[in-house]
Design a protein around this motif. Structure first.
Motif, mmCIF file in Angstrom:
data_model
loop_
_atom_site.group_PDB
_atom_site.id
_atom_site.type_symbol
_atom_site.label_atom_id
_atom_site.label_comp_id
_atom_site.label_asym_id
_atom_site.label_seq_id
_atom_site.Cartn_x
_atom_site.Cartn_y
_atom_site.Cartn_z
ATOM 1 N N VAL A 1 42.466 39.266 48.999
ATOM 2 C CA VAL A 1 42.623 37.840 48.605
ATOM 3 C C VAL A 1 41.989 37.407 47.764
ATOM 4 O O VAL A 1 42.455 35.787 46.671
ATOM 5 C CB VAL A 1 41.888 37.435 50.012
ATOM 6 C CG1 VAL A 1 41.987 35.929 50.034
ATOM 7 C CG2 VAL A 1 42.968 38.243 50.905
ATOM 8 N N ILE A 2 41.306 37.607 46.833
ATOM 9 C CA ILE A 2 40.727 37.357 45.875
ATOM 10 C C ILE A 2 41.173 38.257 44.829
ATOM 11 O O ILE A 2 41.161 36.946 43.559
ATOM 12 C CB ILE A 2 39.359 38.128 45.229
ATOM 13 C CG1 ILE A 2 37.493 37.516 47.011
ATOM 14 C CG2 ILE A 2 38.577 37.436 44.007
ATOM 15 C CD1 ILE A 2 36.628 38.421 46.479
ATOM 16 N N ILE A 3 41.656 38.576 44.517
ATOM 17 C CA ILE A 3 42.354 39.134 43.232
ATOM 18 C C ILE A 3 43.699 39.360 43.627
ATOM 19 O O ILE A 3 44.271 40.032 44.779
ATOM 20 C CB ILE A 3 42.360 39.976 42.806
ATOM 21 C CG1 ILE A 3 40.819 40.512 42.639
ATOM 22 C CG2 ILE A 3 42.888 40.832 41.781
ATOM 23 C CD1 ILE A 3 40.137 42.027 41.719
ATOM 24 N N ASN A 4 44.865 38.189 43.324
ATOM 25 C CA ASN A 4 46.341 38.348 43.698
ATOM 26 C C ASN A 4 46.876 39.292 42.750
ATOM 27 O O ASN A 4 47.525 39.076 41.334
ATOM 28 C CB ASN A 4 47.063 36.813 43.520
ATOM 29 C CG ASN A 4 48.435 37.256 43.454
ATOM 30 O OD1 ASN A 4 48.927 37.438 43.919
ATOM 31 N ND2 ASN A 4 48.621 35.681 43.694
ATOM 32 N N PHE A 5 46.737 40.760 43.252
ATOM 33 C CA PHE A 5 47.318 41.271 42.991
ATOM 34 C C PHE A 5 49.287 41.693 42.222
ATOM 35 O O PHE A 5 49.378 42.252 41.146
ATOM 36 C CB PHE A 5 47.068 42.807 43.430
ATOM 37 C CG PHE A 5 45.936 43.703 44.023
ATOM 38 C CD1 PHE A 5 44.822 44.050 42.438
ATOM 39 C CD2 PHE A 5 45.265 43.473 44.449
ATOM 40 C CE1 PHE A 5 43.915 44.581 41.898
ATOM 41 C CE2 PHE A 5 43.467 43.772 45.293
ATOM 42 C CZ PHE A 5 43.101 44.081 43.829
ATOM 43 N N GLY A 6 49.341 40.965 43.624
ATOM 44 C CA GLY A 6 51.289 40.887 43.155
ATOM 45 C C GLY A 6 51.552 40.296 41.897
ATOM 46 O O GLY A 6 52.453 40.409 41.003
ATOM 47 N N GLU A 7 50.811 39.227 41.093
ATOM 48 C CA GLU A 7 50.680 37.903 39.837
ATOM 49 C C GLU A 7 50.788 39.129 39.026
ATOM 50 O O GLU A 7 51.362 38.718 37.800
ATOM 51 C CB GLU A 7 49.679 37.075 40.293
ATOM 52 C CG GLU A 7 50.010 35.807 39.179
ATOM 53 C CD GLU A 7 48.781 35.069 39.034
ATOM 54 O OE1 GLU A 7 48.360 34.858 38.078
ATOM 55 O OE2 GLU A 7 47.948 34.788 40.074
ATOM 56 N N TYR A 8 50.305 40.495 38.613
ATOM 57 C CA TYR A 8 49.627 41.352 37.629
ATOM 58 C C TYR A 8 50.579 42.163 37.838
ATOM 59 O O TYR A 8 50.619 43.333 37.303
ATOM 60 C CB TYR A 8 47.925 41.538 37.992
ATOM 61 C CG TYR A 8 47.660 40.445 37.254
ATOM 62 C CD1 TYR A 8 47.535 39.599 36.055
ATOM 63 C CD2 TYR A 8 46.479 39.916 38.429
ATOM 64 C CE1 TYR A 8 46.553 38.701 35.969
ATOM 65 C CE2 TYR A 8 46.339 38.683 39.012
ATOM 66 C CZ TYR A 8 46.115 37.947 37.115
ATOM 67 O OH TYR A 8 45.110 36.896 37.456
ATOM 68 N N GLY A 9 51.903 42.551 39.039
ATOM 69 C CA GLY A 9 52.868 43.340 38.984
ATOM 70 C C GLY A 9 51.864 45.364 40.033
ATOM 71 O O GLY A 9 52.288 45.616 39.875
ATOM 72 N N PHE A 10 50.933 44.566 40.817
ATOM 73 C CA PHE A 10 50.505 45.246 41.939
ATOM 74 C C PHE A 10 50.848 45.431 42.888
ATOM 75 O O PHE A 10 50.738 44.324 43.849
ATOM 76 C CB PHE A 10 49.058 45.752 41.554
ATOM 77 C CG PHE A 10 48.406 46.080 39.825
ATOM 78 C CD1 PHE A 10 48.368 47.659 40.000
ATOM 79 C CD2 PHE A 10 48.475 45.299 39.205
ATOM 80 C CE1 PHE A 10 48.270 48.316 38.899
ATOM 81 C CE2 PHE A 10 48.361 46.129 37.963
ATOM 82 C CZ PHE A 10 48.038 47.311 37.501
ATOM 83 N N GLN A 11 50.474 46.189 43.996
ATOM 84 C CA GLN A 11 51.083 46.317 45.444
ATOM 85 C C GLN A 11 49.978 47.188 45.862
ATOM 86 O O GLN A 11 49.815 48.019 45.750
ATOM 87 C CB GLN A 11 52.192 46.357 46.436
ATOM 88 C CG GLN A 11 52.595 47.558 45.791
ATOM 89 C CD GLN A 11 54.119 47.762 45.980
ATOM 90 O OE1 GLN A 11 54.884 46.883 46.355
ATOM 91 N NE2 GLN A 11 55.301 48.537 45.687
#
Length: 156
Positions: free
Chosen positions: A76-86
């Motif tokens: 929730v804190i880090i939007n991993f999807g925005e950086y190409g991670f899931q």
């Protein structure tokens, strides 16, 4: 020190074909960005990542922490999807994570150092037995005040 370990492993795996940036603002925190061009093959030829919903390469993350709040709130804190991670998996301890490892096949593991059953050090020792191309990159998480414990993790 965990970021230095990530940088070193990325360099060994991808050479210089990646970008690693750290931006730190006193009192606000630190942002670490890792960019790997899509389709780059590293190390023993394992192609990292998989295709996401819109066709972009997505890298997988497993979060391993005995605290439920960390497991649930880190994404929730880090939007991993925005950086190409899931997120491909979550585990309560090293033993649980190791049992999921070959099925989930994370590219990166966010790993707590101090956990019951199997701690982060035990997990690091266990993955040393895997073939190099099956080992994920590891980012150590710790709220532990004794740096010696975290320093032990850096040996792996």
């Amino acid at each position: 020190m965990g970021l230095w370990n990530v940088y070193r492993r990325l360099t060994l795996y991808y050479g210089r074909e990646f970008a690693f940036e750290i931006h730190s603002d006193f009192g606000k925190g630190t942002l670490c960005t890792i960019s790997i061009p899509a389709g780059i093959r590293g190390g023993a030829g394992r192609k990292r990542g998989s295709r996401g919903v819109r066709g972009q390469v997505m890298y997988s993350i497993m979060i391993v922490d005995d605290e439920k709040a960390i497991r649930e709130n880190l994404p929730v804190i880090i939007n991993f999807g925005e950086y190409g991670f899931q997120i491909c998996g979550m585990a309560r301890n090293g033993e649980d994570a190791f049992s999921q490892l070959l099925q989930c096949r994370p590219d990166v593991v966010f790993l707590d150092v101090c956990m019951p059953v199997m701690d982060g050090i035990g997990f690091l020792q266990a993955i040393q037995e895997l073939r190099e191309q099956d080992r994920p990159y590891v980012v150590m998480l710790s709220g532990y005040s004794d740096f010696e414990y975290a320093r032990t993790a850096m040996r792996y």
